[in-house]
Design a protein around this motif. Sequence first.
Motif, mmCIF file in Angstrom:
data_model
loop_
_atom_site.group_PDB
_atom_site.id
_atom_site.type_symbol
_atom_site.label_atom_id
_atom_site.label_comp_id
_atom_site.label_asym_id
_atom_site.label_seq_id
_atom_site.Cartn_x
_atom_site.Cartn_y
_atom_site.Cartn_z
ATOM 1 N N GLY A 73 0.811 -1.209 0.000
ATOM 2 C CA GLY A 73 0.000 0.000 0.000
ATOM 3 C C GLY A 73 0.848 1.264 0.000
ATOM 4 N N THR A 74 0.194 2.403 0.116
ATOM 5 C CA THR A 74 0.891 3.689 0.095
ATOM 6 C C THR A 74 1.930 3.776 1.205
ATOM 7 N N LEU A 75 1.546 3.465 2.434
ATOM 8 C CA LEU A 75 2.472 3.536 3.557
ATOM 9 C C LEU A 75 3.583 2.508 3.409
ATOM 10 N N VAL A 95 -2.138 14.785 -10.382
ATOM 11 C CA VAL A 95 -3.198 13.981 -9.801
ATOM 12 C C VAL A 95 -3.232 12.610 -10.442
ATOM 13 N N GLY A 96 -3.333 11.609 -9.584
ATOM 14 C CA GLY A 96 -3.395 10.237 -10.075
ATOM 15 C C GLY A 96 -2.049 9.585 -10.173
ATOM 16 N N SER A 97 -0.967 10.294 -9.785
ATOM 17 C CA SER A 97 0.361 9.739 -9.947
ATOM 18 C C SER A 97 0.796 8.894 -8.758
ATOM 19 N N THR A 98 0.052 8.957 -7.649
ATOM 20 C CA THR A 98 0.445 8.211 -6.468
ATOM 21 C C THR A 98 -0.154 6.810 -6.526
ATOM 22 N N PRO A 99 0.687 5.763 -6.683
ATOM 23 C CA PRO A 99 0.159 4.420 -6.779
ATOM 24 C C PRO A 99 -0.185 3.860 -5.420
ATOM 25 N N GLY A 100 -0.932 2.771 -5.433
ATOM 26 C CA GLY A 100 -1.176 2.047 -4.202
ATOM 27 C C GLY A 100 -2.358 2.585 -3.424
ATOM 28 N N GLU A 101 -2.485 2.108 -2.197
ATOM 29 C CA GLU A 101 -3.607 2.464 -1.355
ATOM 30 C C GLU A 101 -3.246 3.629 -0.465
ATOM 31 N N THR A 102 -4.257 4.270 0.064
ATOM 32 C CA THR A 102 -3.979 5.361 0.999
ATOM 33 C C THR A 102 -3.741 4.827 2.408
ATOM 34 N N GLY A 103 -4.224 3.629 2.741
ATOM 35 C CA GLY A 103 -3.956 3.021 4.033
ATOM 36 C C GLY A 103 -4.849 3.508 5.133
ATOM 37 N N MET A 104 -5.238 4.806 5.112
ATOM 38 C CA MET A 104 -6.072 5.284 6.173
ATOM 39 C C MET A 104 -7.102 6.218 5.559
#
Length: 277
Positions: free
Chosen positions: A12-14, A268-277
């Motif tokens: 995920g993101t974290l 926008v949209g460049s961050t892959p994965g999950e936000t986690g929270m």
Amino acid sequence: MTSPILVTGGTGTLGGHVLPLLRRAGREVRVLSRHARESADGVEYVACDLLARDGDRALGAALEGVETVLHLAGGPKGDDIATRNLVRAAAAAGVRHFVYISVIGADRVPLGYFRSKLGAERAVAESGLPWTTLRAAQFHDLVLKAVRTMAKMPVVPVPGGIRMQPVDAREVAARLVELALGEPAGLVPDLAGPAVHSMGELARGYLRARGKRRPMLPVRLPGKVGRAYRAAENLSLEGASFGTRTWEEFLAEHAGTVPGGKRSAGGVGSTPGETGM
């Protein structure tokens, strides 16, 4: 040779920020993932679903030789059940340090997600394992997702009375790695962002960064949840640690524009994965 650190939620993101930090610290990393992946860059992936009834065998294998568990995995529901399954297996495997990431307000905000996180906290604290729990504010990534969705509407609904302290996921990752490499410390000070923003301020900042205009409509969040947010039960204003990366700096990287209306690098949209929270 040091034992591997088992990380859940490593995809995920974290987790995407945590794994390279652990590798740079010279630690072997084993990632628990619901889906099989090939090991790479010194990271071993083990397929296991913490909510599956038949996951005990895979979980036992994943914990073999592990002394530290860094539990990052989370979802809209079931965190308490997954965490109970993991701490039970970790205790049986002789794990010496269990590190958990929770959310600020877990014990105060009457939402199912927060209650699930609180149940997970209790599972860790009552496990008999040496443990550390860090409560963090919502990540910038999650706030961006929320305001981006709101801004797609011709009139942006803005929940009144709701304030947030968004924190940068990279700063949370650095703190978690510091904790995982240290001694068990119990419930440590919360980690929040450097400033408190209303939802209106967050939405207006996003619209400015994208060069857009939208009328806004204040809406009132009803019931116990609304009262909890208006009472700032989701904030940590005293005794907390604070990150330094601001919402505005995050937006400049992830939602900014350049002359001509084009997106900047990392738009926008460049961050892959999950936000986690």
